[in-house]
Design a protein around this motif. Structure first.
Motif, PDB file in Angstrom:
ATOM      1  N   CYS A 139      24.001 -35.171  32.383  1.00  0.00           N
ATOM      2  CA  CYS A 139      24.607 -34.208  31.446  1.00  0.00           C
ATOM      3  C   CYS A 139      25.712 -33.362  32.063  1.00  0.00           C
ATOM      4  CB  CYS A 139      23.534 -33.271  30.902  1.00  0.00           C
ATOM      5  SG  CYS A 139      22.258 -34.125  30.000  1.00  0.00           S
TER       6      CYS A 139
ATOM      7  N   THR B 234      25.756 -31.179  24.772  1.00  0.00           N
ATOM      8  CA  THR B 234      25.725 -29.726  24.971  1.00  0.00           C
ATOM      9  C   THR B 234      24.909 -29.410  26.212  1.00  0.00           C
ATOM     10  OG1 THR B 234      25.824 -29.441  22.573  1.00  0.00           O
ATOM     11  CG2 THR B 234      25.186 -27.521  23.866  1.00  0.00           C
ATOM     12  N   VAL B 235      25.492 -28.601  27.097  1.00  0.00           N
ATOM     13  CA  VAL B 235      24.816 -28.247  28.355  1.00  0.00           C
ATOM     14  C   VAL B 235      24.679 -26.732  28.453  1.00  0.00           C
ATOM     15  CG1 VAL B 235      24.871 -28.485  30.868  1.00  0.00           C
ATOM     16  CG2 VAL B 235      25.884 -30.267  29.451  1.00  0.00           C
ATOM     17  N   GLU B 236      23.455 -26.279  28.679  1.00  0.00           N
ATOM     18  CA  GLU B 236      23.192 -24.846  28.895  1.00  0.00           C
ATOM     19  C   GLU B 236      22.668 -24.693  30.323  1.00  0.00           C
ATOM     20  OE1 GLU B 236      23.747 -22.554  26.633  1.00  0.00           O
ATOM     21  OE2 GLU B 236      23.982 -23.733  24.793  1.00  0.00           O
ATOM     22  N   ARG B 237      23.471 -24.110  31.211  1.00  0.00           N
ATOM     23  CA  ARG B 237      23.075 -23.972  32.614  1.00  0.00           C
ATOM     24  C   ARG B 237      23.504 -22.615  33.160  1.00  0.00           C
ATOM     25  NH1 ARG B 237      20.984 -28.201  31.784  1.00  0.00           N
ATOM     26  NH2 ARG B 237      21.031 -30.184  32.894  1.00  0.00           N
TER      27      ARG B 237
ATOM     28  N   ILE C  10      26.095 -20.634  31.540  1.00  0.00           N
ATOM     29  CA  ILE C  10      27.277 -21.364  31.049  1.00  0.00           C
ATOM     30  C   ILE C  10      26.839 -22.256  29.891  1.00  0.00           C
ATOM     31  CG2 ILE C  10      28.768 -23.334  31.592  1.00  0.00           C
ATOM     32  CD1 ILE C  10      29.493 -22.124  34.137  1.00  0.00           C
ATOM     33  N   SER C  11      27.621 -22.249  28.814  1.00  0.00           N
ATOM     34  CA  SER C  11      27.353 -23.124  27.676  1.00  0.00           C
ATOM     35  C   SER C  11      28.575 -24.000  27.455  1.00  0.00           C
ATOM     36  CB  SER C  11      27.052 -22.291  26.421  1.00  0.00           C
ATOM     37  OG  SER C  11      26.810 -23.150  25.334  1.00  0.00           O
ATOM     38  N   ILE C  12      28.388 -25.298  27.600  1.00  0.00           N
ATOM     39  CA  ILE C  12      29.505 -26.234  27.460  1.00  0.00           C
ATOM     40  C   ILE C  12      29.151 -27.281  26.419  1.00  0.00           C
ATOM     41  CG2 ILE C  12      30.789 -28.104  28.620  1.00  0.00           C
ATOM     42  CD1 ILE C  12      31.712 -25.654  29.847  1.00  0.00           C
ATOM     43  N   ARG C  13      30.122 -27.577  25.545  1.00  0.00           N
ATOM     44  CA  ARG C  13      29.937 -28.667  24.584  1.00  0.00           C
ATOM     45  C   ARG C  13      31.164 -29.563  24.692  1.00  0.00           C
ATOM     46  NH1 ARG C  13      30.951 -29.336  18.798  1.00  0.00           N
ATOM     47  NH2 ARG C  13      29.304 -30.611  17.845  1.00  0.00           N
TER      48      ARG C  13
END
Length: 326
Positions: free
Chosen positions: A95, A150-153, A156-159
């Motif tokens: 991801c 969609t990555v939540e780390r 940080i939120s990235i789509r």
């Protein structure tokens, strides 16, 4: 197997292919070869997501902002990405994750794209998909279906876009996929070892020929390769104009109902695959033969398994098809 791969390349919305078969039957070789048949794609230079220059659905947020601000954007042409997903891959690798080096050196939280980002607008191949962790298979199938990852780390939120043709292969002796995961693959092809001696000899000879001089072997089939490549490109262009009659669509749904197929994915995939096949054969109208050719590939893996049933699921689909389409 080859037809299922070609149809998915013509219309990636079919939903990918699951190829199950005996060891040493050329599954991986065939899948990796499909990338050579595809035209080069135009991508934004130095963009990790292979962003399209004009299609918003295939563009990262950063590129959208640059376009809105009227910044100059350079593009380049690349081969269609063919990404292998190894069995030992972690969720972060698939991801994407936080770029630790940049975080430590510069104190900035930035996203390091994973395999789903690299596979955007390409092909993602998972060998031995039946041995992959179920939660990773879920992530892959969700991304393939929605077209986004969609990555939540760490705050940080990235789509980002993740539109790819998902291709899985495996050996049924090593275990089956869960039915709900299997159902998410658009098509399913079964490969068996060739038993006819003369055909086996032909395959062995061709393999030996390739091993001794790969360049000469590739040259020998170059014309056929170019013809097939051109045929696929023309089919991609004409796909939007293909029509399928209402009565044929009703019969498709009747077959799915008769076979007690759960949900409507089967109906949708057959319609898409039949249109892709008509485009591949340079026709504007879907006919009964198109549906006959693709229906087993689209429904075989969606049937409920009866432990006492000795009939192959493929022949069962064809039997119901003949009774309804006669």
């Amino acid at each position: 197997m080859k037809l299922a791969l070609i149809l998915n390349v013509i219309d990636p919305k079919i939903g990918g292919v699951m190829i199950m078969g005996d060891r040493g039957t050329g599954k991986s070789t065939t899948i990796r070869a499909i990338a050579d048949l595809l035209p080069e794609i135009e991508v934004v230079e130095d963009d990790p997501f292979n962003s399209h220059i004009s299609d918003y659905e295939l563009m990262s947020n950063e590129i959208k902002q640059r376009i809105e601000q009227n910044n100059k954007i350079n593009t380049t042409f690349i081969k269609v990405p063919m990404i292998d997903l190894p069995l030992g891959a972690t969720e972060d690798r698939v991801c994407g994750t936080i770029d630790i080096e940049k975080a430590l050196n510069e104190g900035i939280k930035t996203f390091e794209p994973g395999l789903l980002a690299k596979a955007n607008r390409g092909i993602l191949y998972v060998d031995e998909v039946n041995l992959l962790d179920d939660h990773l298979v879920d992530i892959l199938l969700d991304s393939a279906a929605s077209g986004w990852n969609t990555v939540e780390r760490e705050g940080i939120s990235i789509r980002h876009p993740a539109r790819f043709v998902l291709v899985g292969s495996g050996n049924p002796e090593e275990g089956e996929l869960r039915p709900q995961l299997l159902d998410r693959f658009g098509m399913h092809a079964e490969i068996r070892t060739v038993r006819e001696p003369s055909l086996r000899v032909k395959i062995v000879e061709q393999r030996s020929k390739f091993d001794s001089d790969p360049h000469l072997c590739l040259q020998e089939f170059q014309d056929q390769q170019l013809k097939l490549k051109h045929r696929i490109i023309e089919a991609q262009k004409s796909l939007g104009n293909i029509k399928i009659d209402y009565d044929l669509r009703v019969k498709i749904s009747a077959v799915c109902g008769e076979l007690d197929v759960d949900g409507l994915r089967g109906d949708i995939v057959i319609n898409r695959a039949a249109k892709a096949l008509a485009a591949y054969n340079s026709r504007e109208q879907v006919n009964t033969n198109d549906i006959r050719t693709v229906i087993t590939l689209c429904l075989r893996h969606r049937l409920r398994k009866d432990p006492l049933d000795t009939v192959d699921s493929g022949s069962k689909v064809q039997c119901v098809f003949e009774s309804i389409f006669v």
